[in-house]
Design a protein around this motif. Structure first.
Motif, PDB file in Angstrom:
ATOM      1  N   ALA A 122      17.582  19.030   0.485  1.00 10.67           N
ATOM      2  CA  ALA A 122      18.771  18.610  -0.137  1.00 10.67           C
ATOM      3  C   ALA A 122      18.925  17.181  -0.240  1.00 10.67           C
ATOM      4  O   ALA A 122      19.211  16.724  -1.224  1.00 10.67           O
ATOM      5  CB  ALA A 122      19.907  18.756   0.879  1.00 10.67           C
ATOM      6  N   PHE A 123      18.060  16.396   0.672  1.00 11.79           N
ATOM      7  CA  PHE A 123      17.617  15.149   0.564  1.00 11.79           C
ATOM      8  C   PHE A 123      16.981  14.589  -0.708  1.00 11.79           C
ATOM      9  O   PHE A 123      17.535  13.573  -1.604  1.00 11.79           O
ATOM     10  CB  PHE A 123      17.149  14.347   1.707  1.00 11.79           C
ATOM     11  N   PHE A 124      16.004  15.445  -0.934  1.00 15.21           N
ATOM     12  CA  PHE A 124      15.100  15.253  -2.070  1.00 15.21           C
ATOM     13  C   PHE A 124      15.650  15.619  -3.430  1.00 15.21           C
ATOM     14  O   PHE A 124      15.482  14.968  -4.546  1.00 15.21           O
ATOM     15  CB  PHE A 124      13.452  15.898  -1.965  1.00 15.21           C
ATOM     16  N   GLN A 125      16.444  16.511  -3.350  1.00 19.67           N
ATOM     17  CA  GLN A 125      17.326  16.751  -4.559  1.00 19.67           C
ATOM     18  C   GLN A 125      18.333  15.740  -5.115  1.00 19.67           C
ATOM     19  O   GLN A 125      18.353  15.535  -6.436  1.00 19.67           O
ATOM     20  CB  GLN A 125      17.947  18.021  -4.340  1.00 19.67           C
ATOM     21  N   ALA A 126      18.658  15.039  -4.213  1.00 25.54           N
ATOM     22  CA  ALA A 126      19.479  13.652  -4.492  1.00 25.54           C
ATOM     23  C   ALA A 126      18.741  12.579  -4.881  1.00 25.54           C
ATOM     24  O   ALA A 126      19.170  11.631  -5.473  1.00 25.54           O
ATOM     25  CB  ALA A 126      20.516  13.634  -3.253  1.00 25.54           C
ATOM     26  N   GLY A 127      17.495  12.515  -4.515  1.00 29.38           N
ATOM     27  CA  GLY A 127      16.737  11.386  -5.090  1.00 29.38           C
ATOM     28  C   GLY A 127      15.482  11.362  -4.082  1.00 29.38           C
ATOM     29  O   GLY A 127      15.565  11.478  -2.884  1.00 29.38           O
ATOM     30  N   LEU A 128      14.471  11.120  -4.461  1.00 24.21           N
ATOM     31  CA  LEU A 128      13.233  10.757  -3.803  1.00 24.21           C
ATOM     32  C   LEU A 128      13.100   9.674  -3.230  1.00 24.21           C
ATOM     33  O   LEU A 128      13.364   8.353  -3.843  1.00 24.21           O
ATOM     34  CB  LEU A 128      11.768  11.220  -4.689  1.00 24.21           C
ATOM     35  N   PRO A 129      12.529   9.560  -1.816  1.00 23.18           N
ATOM     36  CA  PRO A 129      12.293   8.210  -1.082  1.00 23.18           C
ATOM     37  C   PRO A 129      11.399   7.294  -1.746  1.00 23.18           C
ATOM     38  O   PRO A 129      10.321   7.698  -2.586  1.00 23.18           O
ATOM     39  CB  PRO A 129      11.907   8.706   0.152  1.00 23.18           C
ATOM     40  N   ARG A 130      11.697   5.858  -1.758  1.00 21.64           N
ATOM     41  CA  ARG A 130      10.705   5.132  -2.340  1.00 21.64           C
ATOM     42  C   ARG A 130       9.428   4.863  -1.483  1.00 21.64           C
ATOM     43  O   ARG A 130       8.297   4.681  -2.139  1.00 21.64           O
ATOM     44  CB  ARG A 130      11.047   3.701  -2.007  1.00 21.64           C
ATOM     45  N   VAL A 131       9.388   5.360  -0.370  1.00 20.66           N
ATOM     46  CA  VAL A 131       8.225   5.427   0.509  1.00 20.66           C
ATOM     47  C   VAL A 131       7.687   6.803   0.534  1.00 20.66           C
ATOM     48  O   VAL A 131       8.390   7.837   0.531  1.00 20.66           O
ATOM     49  CB  VAL A 131       8.464   4.800   2.080  1.00 20.66           C
ATOM     50  N   PRO A 132       6.457   6.921   0.592  1.00 20.83           N
ATOM     51  CA  PRO A 132       5.692   8.475   0.417  1.00 20.83           C
ATOM     52  C   PRO A 132       5.786   9.142   1.971  1.00 20.83           C
ATOM     53  O   PRO A 132       4.601   9.329   2.179  1.00 20.83           O
ATOM     54  CB  PRO A 132       4.532   8.294  -0.235  1.00 20.83           C
ATOM     55  N   GLY A 133       6.852   9.054   2.424  1.00 21.74           N
ATOM     56  CA  GLY A 133       6.874   9.710   3.846  1.00 21.74           C
ATOM     57  C   GLY A 133       8.192   9.781   4.449  1.00 21.74           C
ATOM     58  O   GLY A 133       9.226   9.273   3.848  1.00 21.74           O
ATOM     59  N   VAL A 134       8.408  10.743   5.335  1.00 20.88           N
ATOM     60  CA  VAL A 134       9.474  10.918   6.110  1.00 20.88           C
ATOM     61  C   VAL A 134       9.321  10.944   7.796  1.00 20.88           C
ATOM     62  O   VAL A 134       8.338  11.319   8.021  1.00 20.88           O
ATOM     63  CB  VAL A 134      10.434  12.054   5.863  1.00 20.88           C
ATOM     64  N   LEU A 135      10.122  10.642   8.693  1.00 16.75           N
ATOM     65  CA  LEU A 135      10.434  10.725   9.892  1.00 16.75           C
ATOM     66  C   LEU A 135      11.369  11.691  10.168  1.00 16.75           C
ATOM     67  O   LEU A 135      12.392  11.748   9.941  1.00 16.75           O
ATOM     68  CB  LEU A 135      10.710   9.288  10.515  1.00 16.75           C
ATOM     69  N   ILE A 136      10.752  12.586  11.310  1.00 12.85           N
ATOM     70  CA  ILE A 136      11.458  13.253  12.008  1.00 12.85           C
ATOM     71  C   ILE A 136      11.611  12.753  13.350  1.00 12.85           C
ATOM     72  O   ILE A 136      10.978  12.448  14.108  1.00 12.85           O
ATOM     73  CB  ILE A 136      10.842  14.967  12.023  1.00 12.85           C
ATOM     74  N   HIS A 137      13.079  12.650  13.602  1.00 15.28           N
ATOM     75  CA  HIS A 137      13.557  12.037  14.825  1.00 15.28           C
ATOM     76  C   HIS A 137      13.014  12.604  16.138  1.00 15.28           C
ATOM     77  O   HIS A 137      13.022  13.978  16.403  1.00 15.28           O
ATOM     78  CB  HIS A 137      15.141  12.201  15.016  1.00 15.28           C
ATOM     79  N   LEU A 138      12.155  11.685  17.075  1.00 15.43           N
ATOM     80  CA  LEU A 138      11.513  12.416  18.181  1.00 15.43           C
ATOM     81  C   LEU A 138      10.594  13.399  18.078  1.00 15.43           C
ATOM     82  O   LEU A 138      10.584  14.297  18.819  1.00 15.43           O
ATOM     83  CB  LEU A 138      12.883  12.631  19.269  1.00 15.43           C
ATOM     84  N   HIS A 139       9.977  13.533  17.127  1.00 10.09           N
ATOM     85  CA  HIS A 139       8.957  14.466  16.631  1.00 10.09           C
ATOM     86  C   HIS A 139       7.848  13.757  15.945  1.00 10.09           C
ATOM     87  O   HIS A 139       6.850  13.862  16.630  1.00 10.09           O
ATOM     88  CB  HIS A 139       9.670  15.187  15.688  1.00 10.09           C
ATOM     89  N   GLY A 140       7.852  13.353  14.864  1.00 11.65           N
ATOM     90  CA  GLY A 140       6.793  12.569  14.342  1.00 11.65           C
ATOM     91  C   GLY A 140       6.781  12.230  12.611  1.00 11.65           C
ATOM     92  O   GLY A 140       7.948  12.649  12.214  1.00 11.65           O
ATOM     93  N   VAL A 141       5.869  11.600  12.104  1.00 10.48           N
ATOM     94  CA  VAL A 141       5.887  11.237  10.647  1.00 10.48           C
ATOM     95  C   VAL A 141       5.055  12.247   9.970  1.00 10.48           C
ATOM     96  O   VAL A 141       4.087  13.125  10.177  1.00 10.48           O
ATOM     97  CB  VAL A 141       5.624   9.910  10.402  1.00 10.48           C
ATOM     98  N   THR A 142       5.805  12.539   8.577  1.00 13.72           N
ATOM     99  CA  THR A 142       4.967  13.263   7.682  1.00 13.72           C
ATOM    100  C   THR A 142       4.814  12.319   6.315  1.00 13.72           C
ATOM    101  O   THR A 142       5.860  11.621   5.807  1.00 13.72           O
ATOM    102  CB  THR A 142       5.857  14.396   7.261  1.00 13.72           C
TER     103      THR A 142
ATOM    104  N   GLY B 239       1.086  -1.287   0.009  1.00 16.01           N
ATOM    105  CA  GLY B 239      -0.195   0.069  -0.152  1.00 16.01           C
ATOM    106  C   GLY B 239       0.785   1.234   0.121  1.00 16.01           C
ATOM    107  O   GLY B 239       0.277   2.260  -0.196  1.00 16.01           O
ATOM    108  N   LEU B 240       2.022   1.086   0.191  1.00 15.31           N
ATOM    109  CA  LEU B 240       3.021   2.302   0.349  1.00 15.31           C
ATOM    110  C   LEU B 240       3.860   2.264  -1.138  1.00 15.31           C
ATOM    111  O   LEU B 240       4.813   3.040  -1.222  1.00 15.31           O
ATOM    112  CB  LEU B 240       4.162   2.163   1.347  1.00 15.31           C
ATOM    113  N   GLY B 241       3.269   1.382  -2.051  1.00 13.26           N
ATOM    114  CA  GLY B 241       4.069   1.341  -3.398  1.00 13.26           C
ATOM    115  C   GLY B 241       5.468   0.502  -3.580  1.00 13.26           C
ATOM    116  O   GLY B 241       5.872   0.611  -4.469  1.00 13.26           O
TER     117      GLY B 241
END
Ligand SMILES: [Zn+2]
Length: 209
Positions: free
Chosen positions: A154-174, A124-126
């Motif tokens: 900067a991370f996205f400019q180098a390549g998009l993640p396979r999974v449609p999300g990112v985690l911010i450490h000790l904070h939450g998911v986007t 379901g995450l592709g």
């Protein structure tokens, strides 16, 4: 979808996430891209179980406020939404929440990546493979949100993640998706992965195949 309809849909999602315990104490922020490329985002400091149309602010991708009800300021984390919309043209909705499990999983990350459990749910995450090896990018939680956004850019400019999300450490998911339905699915599936990792860890199980 009309501007009012977009905001009503986001408000309904926020209410659901609040009741899941993912948007307590005004935490988290949701946005949806409007026609023309700019977006509605939740205003700062509003209770997420009772958002009204006036609790959303319209911004462009450079951070300029286009429409705001008196006294409403955009979410303090709007720079992160700008970076995602600028780098991912297919992102129509962005959801960011703070869950206990997402924060516990931050402790399992290594070298800026969280290895997701190789579950069927990842489809379901592709991620189509059986027993896949997929990583969620993890970013440091700087006190300055533009600094987090700049590292994400900067991370996205180098390549998009396979999974449609990112985690911010000790904070939450986007997460993001083409529309609210897809974005909600992505959020539910990643939060499922986080719960699995936490429970597997408390059982002393490794999560890899
Ligand atoms: Zn946040």
């Amino acid at each position: 979808m009309s501007g009012s309809r977009l905001r009503t849909t986001l408000a309904a999602a926020a209410r659901d996430f609040y009741h899941q315990g993912w948007m307590l104490g005004t935490a988290g922020n949701l946005s949806a891209r409007r026609k023309g490329g700019n977006f509605w985002i939740t205003a700062s400091g509003r209770p997420k179980d009772a958002l009204e149309d006036e609790d959303f602010v319209a911004m462009d991708l450079e951070g300029q406020v286009l429409e705001a009800h008196s006294g409403r300021r955009p979410s303090a984390e709007s720079a992160i939404h700008q970076v995602i919309y600028r780098n991912i043209p297919t992102a129509g909705v962005i959801l960011h929440v703070h869950s206990v499990e997402a924060n516990l999983c931050g402790h399992m990350a290594a070298q800026g990546l969280l290895r997701l459990p190789p579950l069927e749910m990842l489809k379901g995450l592709g991620i189509p493979e059986g027993e896949p090896e997929a990583d969620l990018p993890v970013f440091a939680n700087h006190a300055s949100v533009p600094e987090i956004a700049s590292e994400m850019d900067a991370f996205f400019q180098a390549g998009l993640p396979r999974v449609p999300g990112v985690l911010i450490h000790l904070h939450g998911v986007t997460v993001w998706g083409g529309d609210i339905v897809e974005a909600r699915h992505h959020l539910e599936l990643l939060e499922f992965c986080f719960r699995y990792l936490v429970q597997a860890g408390s059982l002393g199980l490794g999560v890899q195949k």
